[in-house]
Design a protein around this motif. Sequence first.
Motif, PDB file in Angstrom:
ATOM      1  N   ALA A   1      13.069 -16.091  16.042  1.00  0.00           N
ATOM      2  CA  ALA A   1      13.117 -14.626  16.023  1.00  0.00           C
ATOM      3  C   ALA A   1      14.305 -14.136  15.208  1.00  0.00           C
ATOM      4  N   PHE A   2      14.112 -13.012  14.543  1.00  0.00           N
ATOM      5  CA  PHE A   2      15.163 -12.366  13.760  1.00  0.00           C
ATOM      6  C   PHE A   2      15.267 -10.912  14.205  1.00  0.00           C
ATOM      7  N   LEU A   3      16.389 -10.305  13.949  1.00  0.00           N
ATOM      8  CA  LEU A   3      16.556  -8.861  14.120  1.00  0.00           C
ATOM      9  C   LEU A   3      16.025  -8.371  15.462  1.00  0.00           C
ATOM     10  N   GLY A   4      16.620  -8.878  16.512  1.00  0.00           N
ATOM     11  CA  GLY A   4      16.250  -8.392  17.837  1.00  0.00           C
ATOM     12  C   GLY A   4      14.896  -8.864  18.321  1.00  0.00           C
ATOM     13  N   GLY A   5      14.539 -10.082  17.996  1.00  0.00           N
ATOM     14  CA  GLY A   5      13.324 -10.663  18.547  1.00  0.00           C
ATOM     15  C   GLY A   5      12.099 -10.603  17.674  1.00  0.00           C
ATOM     16  N   ILE A   6      12.226 -10.183  16.401  1.00  0.00           N
ATOM     17  CA  ILE A   6      11.070 -10.129  15.509  1.00  0.00           C
ATOM     18  C   ILE A   6      10.833 -11.516  14.915  1.00  0.00           C
ATOM     19  N   PRO A   7       9.659 -12.078  15.073  1.00  0.00           N
ATOM     20  CA  PRO A   7       9.388 -13.420  14.513  1.00  0.00           C
ATOM     21  C   PRO A   7       9.474 -13.413  12.984  1.00  0.00           C
ATOM     22  N   GLY A   8       9.800 -14.579  12.435  1.00  0.00           N
ATOM     23  CA  GLY A   8       9.924 -14.701  10.994  1.00  0.00           C
ATOM     24  C   GLY A   8       8.643 -14.339  10.268  1.00  0.00           C
ATOM     25  N   SER A   9       7.499 -14.705  10.858  1.00  0.00           N
ATOM     26  CA  SER A   9       6.223 -14.401  10.209  1.00  0.00           C
ATOM     27  C   SER A   9       5.988 -12.895  10.124  1.00  0.00           C
ATOM     28  N   THR A  10       6.423 -12.159  11.138  1.00  0.00           N
ATOM     29  CA  THR A  10       6.260 -10.700  11.118  1.00  0.00           C
ATOM     30  C   THR A  10       7.129 -10.071  10.036  1.00  0.00           C
ATOM     31  N   LEU A  11       8.345 -10.574   9.888  1.00  0.00           N
ATOM     32  CA  LEU A  11       9.224 -10.074   8.819  1.00  0.00           C
ATOM     33  C   LEU A  11       8.593 -10.277   7.452  1.00  0.00           C
ATOM     34  N   LEU A  12       8.009 -11.455   7.254  1.00  0.00           N
ATOM     35  CA  LEU A  12       7.405 -11.730   5.961  1.00  0.00           C
ATOM     36  C   LEU A  12       6.136 -10.909   5.743  1.00  0.00           C
ATOM     37  N   MET A  13       5.455 -10.554   6.830  1.00  0.00           N
ATOM     38  CA  MET A  13       4.315  -9.654   6.684  1.00  0.00           C
ATOM     39  C   MET A  13       4.767  -8.308   6.135  1.00  0.00           C
ATOM     40  N   TRP A  14       5.928  -7.829   6.603  1.00  0.00           N
ATOM     41  CA  TRP A  14       6.494  -6.609   6.029  1.00  0.00           C
ATOM     42  C   TRP A  14       6.771  -6.796   4.537  1.00  0.00           C
ATOM     43  N   GLY A  15       7.141  -8.014   4.176  1.00  0.00           N
ATOM     44  CA  GLY A  15       7.406  -8.306   2.774  1.00  0.00           C
ATOM     45  C   GLY A  15       6.185  -8.079   1.895  1.00  0.00           C
ATOM     46  N   LEU A  16       4.987  -8.321   2.445  1.00  0.00           N
ATOM     47  CA  LEU A  16       3.772  -8.046   1.672  1.00  0.00           C
ATOM     48  C   LEU A  16       3.691  -6.568   1.308  1.00  0.00           C
ATOM     49  N   GLY A  17       4.172  -5.719   2.224  1.00  0.00           N
ATOM     50  CA  GLY A  17       4.201  -4.289   1.939  1.00  0.00           C
ATOM     51  C   GLY A  17       5.127  -3.957   0.788  1.00  0.00           C
ATOM     52  N   ILE A  18       6.288  -4.624   0.736  1.00  0.00           N
ATOM     53  CA  ILE A  18       7.227  -4.401  -0.371  1.00  0.00           C
ATOM     54  C   ILE A  18       6.601  -4.864  -1.684  1.00  0.00           C
ATOM     55  N   CYS A  19       5.873  -5.980  -1.646  1.00  0.00           N
ATOM     56  CA  CYS A  19       5.184  -6.449  -2.855  1.00  0.00           C
ATOM     57  C   CYS A  19       4.154  -5.430  -3.320  1.00  0.00           C
ATOM     58  N   LEU A  20       3.432  -4.844  -2.381  1.00  0.00           N
ATOM     59  CA  LEU A  20       2.459  -3.809  -2.747  1.00  0.00           C
ATOM     60  C   LEU A  20       3.159  -2.604  -3.364  1.00  0.00           C
ATOM     61  N   PHE A  21       4.348  -2.274  -2.836  1.00  0.00           N
ATOM     62  CA  PHE A  21       5.138  -1.191  -3.428  1.00  0.00           C
ATOM     63  C   PHE A  21       5.447  -1.506  -4.893  1.00  0.00           C
ATOM     64  N   GLY A  22       5.862  -2.757  -5.172  1.00  0.00           N
ATOM     65  CA  GLY A  22       6.170  -3.148  -6.543  1.00  0.00           C
ATOM     66  C   GLY A  22       4.961  -3.058  -7.452  1.00  0.00           C
ATOM     67  N   MET A  23       3.789  -3.446  -6.922  1.00  0.00           N
ATOM     68  CA  MET A  23       2.568  -3.368  -7.729  1.00  0.00           C
ATOM     69  C   MET A  23       2.201  -1.911  -8.012  1.00  0.00           C
ATOM     70  N   VAL A  24       2.321  -1.067  -6.990  1.00  0.00           N
ATOM     71  CA  VAL A  24       2.013   0.352  -7.171  1.00  0.00           C
ATOM     72  C   VAL A  24       2.987   0.976  -8.175  1.00  0.00           C
ATOM     73  N   PHE A  25       4.259   0.597  -8.092  1.00  0.00           N
ATOM     74  CA  PHE A  25       5.262   1.073  -9.044  1.00  0.00           C
ATOM     75  C   PHE A  25       4.823   0.751 -10.468  1.00  0.00           C
ATOM     76  N   GLY A  26       4.429  -0.500 -10.694  1.00  0.00           N
ATOM     77  CA  GLY A  26       3.997  -0.910 -12.023  1.00  0.00           C
ATOM     78  C   GLY A  26       2.763  -0.158 -12.479  1.00  0.00           C
ATOM     79  N   ALA A  27       1.802   0.043 -11.554  1.00  0.00           N
ATOM     80  CA  ALA A  27       0.567   0.735 -11.910  1.00  0.00           C
ATOM     81  C   ALA A  27       0.824   2.204 -12.251  1.00  0.00           C
ATOM     82  N   ILE A  28       1.714   2.849 -11.498  1.00  0.00           N
ATOM     83  CA  ILE A  28       2.023   4.268 -11.761  1.00  0.00           C
ATOM     84  C   ILE A  28       2.686   4.422 -13.128  1.00  0.00           C
ATOM     85  N   GLN A  29       3.628   3.542 -13.445  1.00  0.00           N
ATOM     86  CA  GLN A  29       4.274   3.598 -14.753  1.00  0.00           C
ATOM     87  C   GLN A  29       3.253   3.362 -15.868  1.00  0.00           C
TER      88      GLN A  29
END
Length: 806
Positions: free
Chosen positions: A45-73
């Motif tokens: 667990a990280f950050l007050g009991g959040i499992p590592g896999s859950t943190l990395l799932m949030w990372g997929l959201g950041i990747c989608l942000f990067g893709m959307v950034f590229g598409a908008i530009q």
Amino acid sequence: MKKPFNVTWVARAGSVLGGLGILLQAPKAMASEADLVLPDLQSVAFLGGIPGSTLLMWGLGICLFGMVFGAIQYMGIRKLPVHSAMREISELIYETCKTYLITQGKFILVLWVLIGAIIVAYFGWLRQMETIKVVSILAASLIGILGSYTVAWFGMRINTFANSRTAFASLGGKPFPTYEIPLRAGMSIGMLLISIELFVMLCILLFVPADFAGPCFIGFAIGESLGASVLRIAGGIFTKIADIGSDLMKIVFKIKEDDARNPGVIADCAGDNAGDSVGPTADGFETYGVTGVALISFILLAIKDPTVQIMLLVWIFAMRLVMILASAFSYWSNAAFAKMKYGNADEMNFEKPLITLVWLTSIVSIILTYIASYYLISTLGDGTMWWKLASIITCGTIAGALIPELVNRFTSTECAHVRNVVQCSKEGGAALNILSGLVAGNFSAYWMGLAIVVLMGGAYGLSMLGLDLLMLAPSVFAFGLVAFGFLSMGPVTIAVDSYGPVTDNAQSVYELSLIETLPNIKQNIQSEFGFQPDFTNAKRYLEANDGAGNTFKATAKPVLIGTAVVGSTTMIFSIIMILTNGLADAAAIAKLSILSPPFLLGLMMGGAIIYWFTGASINAVTTGAYYAVEFIKKNIKLEGVEKASVEDSKKVVEICTKFAQKGMINLFLTVFFTTLAFACLDSFFFIGYLISIALFGLYQAIFMANAGGAWDNAKKVVETELQAKGTELHDASIVGDTVGDPFKDTSSVALNPIIKFTTLFGLLAIELAIELAPQVALTLAAVFFALSLVFVHRSFFSMRIKVDEH
């Protein structure tokens, strides 16, 4: 010319030879990357009991942000105003590049068959791995190829949008838009590239079964490395054939830069994208992927505690996510500041806001690295590991900013070395121009080598502060993290590199469009776009911005090559782990010494292959340029026409493609068969060979890239500041730039993917070799080496220019 070599035959032969391994079986090797099982990310667990896999799932959201950034530009740049005359030129360039890229895609698939045969021979027959796992590795390798190919296509497409929009924006009479548009295009490429690569790796980590993830990571890395190697090498040959063929016409016929009557100019513009957009984009995609796979492999091989493995795996991926956020924040902040300062200015130094962006991103990355490390791994080890590991990455982040700064000192239009090249040319012509450029390249290799050694030395010192309690060989992990830190501001590194081909093409599009000569053009632009065009300042802005683009094209090259060399340390360690039974075999470890003849001979052989590769890649450019120049001289029409015929331009493109393909076949297959031969010959000879390739390749690439950059910008100074076009001084600077073209854009940049492919494929090759009985291994070594010599011979003699008989 001799009949082109049949690639299909090579693929079939490689498949048969790869399958010979089933004749004899040897005892199984120790567990390798393909056998590694990822730990359960839910268990820590990280950050007050959040499992590592859950943190990395949030990372997929950041990747989608990067893709959307590229598409908008992408969509924003596509909608920018552009005159139809300029848009027609950029679309012609795009169509030419599209044809070239489709050709290269087919060639990559042919080579994939060759690599796939080795994968099947090793994992399927020798290791008797389950069929579904072998298929998974092959599928992952195709995903890696598709990733490299897709981002390369995206980079080529958005840059061909941006070049005409930049050219048109220059007519507004202000310099800022000619800076803003290329950087927007570059950031869209950088953000999309990093986000897609990270998204794929996170998906493997999160959704692929733990016992399949190791093979999938290896397959993915091999695929993206194969794709990048082909696109980088072939693109580098293509672009410089076209560039030299176009440039030499300025001396022969005393015509202007990018003269529309020169049929080599369209090929040159296509080459700017093939070599300076497609190649670097695929190369960048592969660099980030291979570096990540190398660190994942190290963590699973060198660390026994599953809890520590999970914490470091999650931490590494979190650092990569931080990179996306840091780059986006820094880009937006720098854009706002640059617009406020330069938005209405009549003059600007195009290099200054780019330098500011690099340093700002570096500082933001470092701050976020420490913050994220504290929150993620503050409980690791004795509680001090978070700042020690963050400091090691920071050594690499500093290198990512310091190296571009050092490159500026040797290639910028304002630097002393470029001014020295110009001054030498005034009295000594082309001879002293070339010699002074060699001086700049050699000096740059010293200072950059020193910077890398100091920062790696700092990382080594930090690794001695307790990391040995967590893992084997902590210094190797530290060096891998330095390579990781090199890439910590990845989107910005890619953006400033992509800036160059857009600015180069923008100047060409302006000239080829003949916009100044169109009837009633001022009134048309006023009525359609609402402003009066300023042709005089437009040309001046585009030329000055091209100089900035030349400088920042040069900055990314040493960063990527440095990453390849430092990162290869981690992959070589994986091979050493296999050969020494996890560093437990003292007798095997003793063979990793210059007192061991095979190891020493391997060190010597690696240097030989680097110098052959340099010569063969330049030879491909030289031969192709010869035939391009021959064709252009015979067919150029300067009287009574405004533009070269489309048919003649396509013929020059055809020449460039033909020799890029022939050169690529010889280069790649020599490296492929040499790697197999030396892996089968002797394992410790092979380790020395890999180390030598990395070290020789580092200095050869830095020297060549920066010498070429100095020659290129010396010509730019002569053209813009001295206004000396058409003079003997200009001719001398063109000769120097012509020598520098294959230096900086063919040989040097191609060494980066070659080092990584050799090391990564070498990992598979060495595992294949140690599964074989000694007699079979030696027999295959002889066969593979003989095949490599065939292609070494062909790299000169099948490319040789027909000598006139007197």
